[in-house]
Write an enzyme that holds these catalytic residues in place. Sequence first.
Site: not given
Ligand SMILES: Cc1ncc(COP(=O)(O)O)c(C=O)c1O
Length: 372
Positions: A38, A91, A163, A188
């Site tokens: 961890r 998101y 992000d 992704k």
């Molecule tokens: C731009 C973006 N950030 C964060 C996330 C969250 O990622 P996760 O689904 O791996 O938790 C997503 C999920 O679709 C996303 O499209």
Amino acid sequence: MKGKPVVEPVYMTATYKFDRSDDLIDVVQNRSGYIYSRWDNPSVRAVESELADLEGYAFALGFGSGMAAITTAIMANIKAGDRVVATQEVYGGTYELLNDVLPTFNVDTALINCYDLDRLFAEIDKGLTLLYLETPTNPLLRVVDIKPLADAAHAKGAIVLLDATFASPVNQHPVDLGVDVVIHSATKYLGGHHDVTAGFICADDPWFKKIWNLRKVLGGVMDPMSAFMTLRGMRTLELRIQKHNENAMQVARFLEAQVKIKSVHYPGLASHPDHEIAVRQMSGFGGMLSFEVDGDFDQTKTFMDCLKKIKLATSLGGVTSLANQPITNTHVALSPENRAKAGVSESLVRLSVGIENVEVLIQDLEQALEVV
Ligand SMILES: Cc1ncc(COP(=O)(O)O)c(C=O)c1O
């Protein structure tokens, strides 16, 4: 051992043994090795150092999902009484964290439309602890001009988080734009094959140490198998992104020429409102686009159901093309008013363009459009 593995093995171990207590103490005090998975794990560290190099930061940290990376990175850098300014087009999970969760911990959050620059700068000017950005945005692929916003936030002593999932580390280089902490959902493009759920942050010190410590406390660490899969995915990242960029550009141009398509949102098109920023800020326009079918909700649904090669699925950034109607899933929780504000109409389709033969994708879209 003579001869070492070319491929980093999967270290499926939760804990580590020591010959001497002093070694254990040194690891605990100086992070000079491994004590408990961890905290750190060699497979996870291997992919972390690969991504840190790619993004140009001293460190990266792997998480069990993109959301684990986002929650940990934000919470490591705020406390009760602080103020966060963020773009509204983040998101969905991030939006819930900022809008619903953080205020219950007495953190004030201002969520501003990413294209309303006057308001964004005004909110930054009021003072803040943390600026949170995401670009390109979901689902309209708006491109946020990172550098001036980051500069304004730094002038107020704030930390800047971004992000960068949609752009991937290939199409955008946030370290050059003043970003302190870069976040990726590795589910992704980094994983790239729709088979891993994972996330990362990239940062220098002192941000890194705070986030590492909170990862240890909250426990949202990446597991060794996901680290192995993500590192394997990253071996082809640059090649894949080149193909995503090329395919998406061709699909966008095709869609723009169709009478049954009302609008196409792709930063690579001259018609996109942020095209100029994208040209300046990104080295490729990415594999994500969205478009509006000239029809109502049911006609758009029929169009979706007629797609044969492009899969009807949420998520993005993998080798296989995926399409969805944001109104039915990613943006289902929004009120009609907020949906309209976000530009999510009932005929909007989001497409994650994969790396298939682009002619096959275009033919698939063409035959599905015939039924509208
Ligand atoms: C731009 C973006 N950030 C964060 C996330 C969250 O990622 P996760 O689904 O791996 O938790 C997503 C999920 O679709 C996303 O499209």
